[in-house]
Motif scaffolding. Structure first.
Motif, short mmCIF file in Angstrom:
data_model
loop_
_atom_site.label_atom_id
_atom_site.label_comp_id
_atom_site.label_asym_id
_atom_site.label_seq_id
_atom_site.Cartn_x
_atom_site.Cartn_y
_atom_site.Cartn_z
N ILE C 26 0.83 -1.21 0.00
CA ILE C 26 0.00 0.00 0.00
C ILE C 26 0.87 1.26 0.00
O ILE C 26 0.64 2.20 -0.76
CB ILE C 26 -0.95 -0.01 1.22
CG1 ILE C 26 -2.02 -1.08 1.03
CG2 ILE C 26 -1.60 1.36 1.42
CD1 ILE C 26 -2.92 -1.27 2.22
N SER C 29 3.00 1.63 -3.34
CA SER C 29 2.27 1.91 -4.57
C SER C 29 2.21 3.42 -4.82
O SER C 29 2.16 3.86 -5.96
CB SER C 29 0.87 1.32 -4.50
OG SER C 29 0.18 1.89 -3.41
N LEU C 30 2.23 4.19 -3.72
CA LEU C 30 2.21 5.64 -3.88
C LEU C 30 3.52 6.15 -4.48
O LEU C 30 3.55 7.14 -5.22
CB LEU C 30 1.99 6.32 -2.53
CG LEU C 30 0.60 6.09 -1.94
CD1 LEU C 30 0.43 6.91 -0.70
CD2 LEU C 30 -0.47 6.42 -2.95
N LEU C 32 5.16 4.72 -6.66
CA LEU C 32 5.25 4.35 -8.08
C LEU C 32 4.85 5.50 -8.99
O LEU C 32 5.06 5.46 -10.20
CB LEU C 32 4.31 3.18 -8.37
CG LEU C 32 4.72 1.83 -7.81
CD1 LEU C 32 3.65 0.80 -8.11
CD2 LEU C 32 6.05 1.41 -8.42
N LEU C 33 4.20 6.47 -8.38
CA LEU C 33 3.62 7.56 -9.14
C LEU C 33 4.60 8.17 -10.14
O LEU C 33 5.66 8.66 -9.75
CB LEU C 33 3.18 8.64 -8.15
CG LEU C 33 2.23 9.66 -8.69
CD1 LEU C 33 0.95 9.00 -9.12
CD2 LEU C 33 1.97 10.69 -7.61
#
Lengths: 294, 544, 323
Positions: C26, C29-30, C32-33
């Protein structure tokens, strides 16, 4: 025996296969036939949408909120789209995207699953642990989160859902492949000295195809419903593309005024998933029945 | 017990007439039992024998007025001690089950509820039918355990089913059946899942207790020698029909029907042994284990002469199948080496040359799992031809037809799928697949044990014929001594991963024996109805 | 150590590891922006200066590992940081403060649905299994197959259309606040709870039926029948002790499903729960809120499955009574 005789025998063999298919279809229960007919109609709508629909997809030349008439069978929505035309074009978008996603997830998931079952060892361990972690997050929640990070859009939607769904496919493909890998005929092929490609494509894949096809039907339904849900929540397929989920969302306020309009696209979604489920159910009973009846 | 009728030995207890039972498959009802009569007298033991699919279990259960889900009794009458079991209400039948008719199932491990103590399950019937109070029922159960010669009879009941061995559990189930002293017990293949040395004790215990309480029994089995020990009278079933019925001794001496005679045949098959000094495969001091655990093979040395049949015998867990895996390269030995034609074989499969692989072929126990269900015979037999010999197209097909002829199947089989053939035909195709590679050694892993008796004989004959034609060597892994007698030149006896003895058949099968060989050989049931009695007497006197 | 305790502890440990792995997924994944979060929010035209300030203000210029440790340590203590939206100058809105009342509402809704759905579907499932292939079984089978295939919002809007708009028995929108009295709250969640019940019962009943049929096919059940003991005793004494594990699995699976289902249902009924909040946060890209919601959903999901596994372990006679 001459080669010609063998050739004729081969063709005869093929024909019996085709006859088998016809016979199977003839013996299908009404529920499955209903499902197949519905699927066929949907497929035709999706493929021939521009020819069937009376108005173009993004046409807003009419006034908004027109009641149903000969020109607009279901009336128009708030922005003036012909609702019936939108419904038909949506088949193309919604089903198409769901199909691409399901195919992609299937390709990735089953490739990894079969490889893991065959290789065992660190590859299997590694992929399985990562997949376990992903399985602990509900698909809808994870998709919502990822869409908020990398942004809305059809490409992102397909990629995210295909990745998440591939973890589910992986689990099944690995399980059924593991059952096949321990069979004596696979060991026999190994003892013969066959390479991996032969073992996978000639010995394993033909035997795990029925459960995988069934799973594909169910995965398609799941992906299709998830896309519909995401579109309904406003983060799936974006306007001006027509799509059933967002059509429900755009017109949902009409419900309170007693209009059934938003129920039509929702019904379109439900009918297709019911149809696919009926066919899958029949297929499942057939294949499992064959196994029992040995 | 509950019965008011006077129990006289010799009275008719169970009378079944014109029994027809249908089974459901593919949504259609097909007959499993096609009109069979069965009469059983008090205190009599009736042997019900037949091959798989003969309907013997279905008929046995019908003796209780019970049909499994998916089966139905369509006509006939079942009278048990004056009670019409078909007309009787379910309530009434249930009142008889357990108390007057009891059932002993094949797999004790699956038929005991894992959640309860053994003694609670033993006494449940007596308590449930209100026959005796708990303390009396428990005392009685312990008494039965003692009579059935279970170890620690006073405490064994306090264990859970998974905590005792299979042989003990099977005896505990007999105690459970006996708890209400029923008039009739149905034994449904009770020793089939057991090893041969365990089987003897269980058979003896069951026979004694049935005799002690003068209980009538229906003993269902596919093993003639076993039924010869247990039954007074034998009924032979085939395809749901009664083939022949006679007292045990008469049946063994003078079977009248061709089918019954053929059941005896494999016992009479005995190959003359031939010795040879030309060693094709020489296993030297091989040890092997799965993971880092116990050695499954412990310092095993075996010499296999060319063109001969070496039988490896042993019970489950003896390491006989592991020996095959070591030779084929599936399980590389941790120590020791294997010489093939005088040259060391690489331990692991992937290090062996294609031509070496070709020379050692394998045939499996179950053709159902050994043949790919999605491949036609053409591809199953044709693939080794293509892979090893480079044959293609019409050449390949011609050779496949030739091989089919050598296994006595005609060319029409070339387009069949495994599901379109019988068990024996499938095993023949497996043999043809091994032959296609033109091998020097064929490892046969229990190749006949999944087959019916008659088919076993045909397959054994075929294997011998092929050996005479091609001078191929067989390494024959089996637990069945009758098969060994039929086909072997030499015998290797294995026990707990070690070789107990290797030698010519005549030497191994005749005294003097090493202790384990003697136990193994003496435990194999013989067709002689007095065999079990004699064996027990001999063992007792040896102990004294 | 007793094998049951050992297995339970192992399973707990595995659950913790899974939770840890999920939190990393979780969080990362941020990261990855593409182009960074600030660039996305501020637009392509934003000056590097502006981006730098923005990142510094939100603490995004520190190493990811540091931020993760800080996030997770605070999260375990119930502190999920401050919401991005509505944060102006010195006014900060704590995520936990926003979430707390909504979490209660969601729990209220889910619990209402579960209290009705679980007993109902177990009862129907067991009945269908016991009376297999009867007309009752067939009807139930086709109804549930159809229900499963429908999207939640379809069922929801049909209920709204019929029960709220046409018959006027309920409100079409389930608006509640902290001051809503309990009974009023219950009345207002009736429609969403009914929607979820319908969806869950279909799934759960089918799974219960399959599990019970599987259980009744065990040889020891046939043995018990042939011992002549009563039908009720066969079920209670022989089937039930071995039924806990499969039933617990079915319940956990469906409650987990229910947790996800609330998202759509809350949006349909405009019910102020955590699901609707997450959807809003996704639209406004309020990352701390999205993360917090995702973590809460995932943790519930993992916890439910963990509970089912533990029930299976402690009712397994082979583990309870080792050799």
């Amino acid at each position: 025996m001459s080669a010609i005789q063998l050739e004729t025998r081969l063709i005869k063999g093929r024909r019996t296969l085709w006859q088998n298919i016809v016979r199977t279809l003839k013996a299908s229960p009404n529920s499955a036939r209903f499902g197949m007919i519905v699927m066929l109609i949907y497929a035709l709508c999706a493929i021939f949408a521009p020819w069937i629909a009376p108005f173009p997809e993004a046409d807003t030349s009419a006034k908004g909120m027109l009641p149903s008439s000969w020109t607009h069978i279901m009336g128009t929505d708030q922005t003036g789209h012909d609702f019936f035309s939108r419904l038909i074009f949506a088949a193309r978008n919604t089903i198409g995207i769901a199909l691409i996603t399901a195919l992609l997830s299937f390709f990735v998931g089953s490739t990894l699953g079969i490889t893991a079952a065959l290789q065992r060892g660190w590859f299997d361990q590694g992929v399985s642990r990562v997949v376990d972690a992903f399985l602990a997050i509900p698909v809808l929640i994870f998709a919502l989160m990822m869409l908020s990070v990398i942004g809305k859009g059809v490409f992102n939607l397909i990629m995210i859902l295909a990745l998440l769904d591939a973890t589910r496919v992986f689990r099944l493909a690995r399980a059924v492949a593991l059952n096949a890998v321990v069979m004596d005929y696979v060991e026999s092929a190994r003892l013969r000295g066959e390479g991996t490609r032969w073992i996978v494509f000639r010995e394993i894949v033909p035997n795990i195809l029925p459960p995988l096809i069934t799973e594909f039907g169910l995965r398609f339904c799941f992906v299709f419903l998830t896309i519909a849900a995401l579109s309904f929540l406003g983060v799936g397929i974006q306007p001006p593309s027509a799509d059933w989920g967002s059509m429900v969302a755009e017109n949902k306020s009409l419900i309170s005024y007693g209009y059934a309009l938003p129920l039509y696209p929702a019904f379109a979604i439900a009918l297709l998933t019911v149809a696919v489920n009926l066919v899958v159910d029949w297929f499942l009973q057939r294949t499992s029945g064959l196994r029992d009846g040995k | 017990m509950a019965s008011e009728t006077k129990r006289v030995k010799g009275d008719v207890l169970l009378e079944m007439k014109g029994i027809v039972i249908d089974g459901k498959s593919d949504d259609k009802w097909n007959p499993i039992i096609r009109g069979v009569d069965l009469t059983l007298k008090r205190g009599e033991v009736l042997g019900l024998i037949g091959e798989s699919g003969a309907g013997k279990s279905t008929l046995g259960l019908a003796g209780m007025g019970f049909a499994r889900p998916g089966c139905r009794i369509t006509s006939g009458s079942i009278i048990f001690d004056g009670i019409d079991l078909i007309a009787a209400s379910e309530e009434k039948r249930r009142g008889l089950w357990g108390s007057r008719i009891a059932y002993v199932a094949q797999s004790a491990a699956a038929s005991f509820n894992p959640a309860h103590h053994i003694i609670d399950q033993t006494t449940e019937t007596a308590l449930g039918h209100g026959i005796m109070p708990r303390d009396k029922a428990e005392a009685d159960a312990r008494d039965l355990y003692r009579r059935l010669q279970l170890p620690n009879p006073d405490t064994i009941g306090l264990r859970f089913p998974h905590q005792v061995s299979g042989g003990q559990l099977q005896r505990a189930m007999t105690a459970m059946a006996m708890s209400c002293r029923p008039d009739l017990i149905i034994f449904d293949e009770p020793t089939t899942a057991l090893d041969v040395t365990t089987q003897v004790e269980v058979l003896a215990a069951m026979r004694d207790i049935v005799e002690q309480f003068n209980t009538a029994a229906i003993y269902i089995t596919h093993d003639l020698a076993v039924v010869a020990q247990m039954a007074h009278r034998i009924m032979v079933l085939r395809y749901g029909n009664l083939v022949e019925e006679a007292p045990t001794r008469t049946m063994l001496k003078q079977p009248t029907q061709a089918y019954t005679k053929s059941l005896w045949a494999v016992r009479s098959l005995a190959k003359k042994e031939r010795s040879s000094d030309d060693i094709v495969l020489d296993v030297q001091n091989v040890s092997a284990s799965y993971g880092n655990h116990i050695k499954v093979l412990d310092d095993v040395s075996v010499k296999i002469p060319r063109g001969r049949t070496v039988a490896v015998v042993g019970e489950s867990g003896s390491g006989k199948s592991t020996l095959a895996r070591a030779i084929t390269g599936l399980l590389p030995p941790s120590t020791g080496k294997i010489l093939f034609n005088g040259q060391a074989l690489p331990g692991a499969l992937k290090n062996r040359e294609r031509d070496t692989l070709r020379r050692i072929q394998m045939i499996y126990q179950s053709a159902d799992t050994a043949l790919n269900p999605r491949q036609k015979v053409r591809d199953i037999i044709g693939r080794p031809l293509e892979f090893y010999l480079g044959l293609n197209g019409a050449d390949r097909d011609r050779k496949v037809v030739e091989l089919l002829e050598s296994i006595e199947l005609d060319e029409s089989y070339i387009d069949r799928l495994p599901s379109e053939m019988s068990g024996g035909q499938k095993q023949r195709v497996s043999i043809a697949r091994a032959l296609a590679a033109n091998p020097e050694v064929i490892i046969c892993d229990e190749v006949t044990s999944a087959l019916d008796q008659i088919v076993q004989e045909e397959i054994l004959k075929l294997l011998m014929k092929l050996q005479a034609d091609t001078n191929v060597t067989y390494l024959f892994i089996t637990h069945d001594i009758a098969t060994v007698r039929a086909i072997a030149d030499e015998i290797v006896v294995m026990h707990k991963g070690k070789v107990v003895q290797q030698g010519l058949k005549s030497k191994v099968l005749n005294p003097p024996y090493p202790a384990y060989t003697e136990l193994l050989l003496s435990s194999v049931p013989q067709m002689d109805p007095d065999w079990l009695t004699g064996l027990l007497k001999k063992r007792q006197s040896a102990q004294a | 150590m007793h094998p049951v305790l050992k297995t339970v502890l192992q399973r707990l440990g595995l659950g913790m590891i899974t939770l840890f792995a999920v939190s990393i997924i979780i969080f990362s994944s941020l990261a990855l922006l593409p182009g960074g979060y600030a660039q996305n929010i501020l637009g392509q035209g934003a000056t590097p200066e502006l981006v730098k300030n923005f990142n510094h203000e939100l603490g995004l210029d520190r190493p990811a590992s540091v931020r993760y440790v800080e996030w997770i340590t605070n999260a375990v203590q119930g502190d999920f940081g401050n919401s991005y939206s509505g944060t102006t100058g010195t006014i900060k809105r704590s995520v936990s403060a926003i979430i707390a009342p909504r979490l209660y509402n969601t729990f209220f809704l889910a619990a209402t649905a579960a209290i009705v759905a679980v007993p109902l579907s177990l009862f129907l499932g067991i009945m269908a299994a016991l009376y297999r292939n009867s007309w009752f079984d067939r009807i139930i089978n086709s109804v549930t197959l159809t229900t499963i295939a429908m999207p939640e919002f379809f069922i929801a809007y049909i209920l709204v259309y019929v029960l709220a708009v046409k018959l006027r028995w309920f409100y079409p929108n389930s608006t509640v606040s902290a001051n809503t009295p309990f009974l009023e709250h219950l009345y207002r969640v009736a429609l969403p709870a009914l929607t979820m019940t319908l969806v869950i019962v279909a799934h759960m009943m089918r799974m219960t039926r399959a599990a019970i049929i599987n259980l009744l096919a065990a040889p020891y059940i046939e043995m018990a029948q042939l011992k002549g003991i009563s039908k009720s005793r066969v079920i209670l004494r022989h089937a039930l002790p071995n039924a806990w594990a499969p039933i617990a699995t079915v319940i956990a699976f469906n409650l987990a499903y229910l947790v996800v289902g609330v998202v759509v249902v809350e949006v349909v009924y405009v019910y102020p729960g955590i699901g609707q909040m997450m959807v809003d946060a996704v639209s406004s890209r309020d990352m701390p809120v999205v993360q917090a919601c995702a973590l809460i959903f995932a943790a519930t999901y993992i916890l439910l499955n963990l509970l089912a596994d533990i029930v299976s372990i402690i009712t397994n006679p082979r583990l309870l009574h080792p050799k």
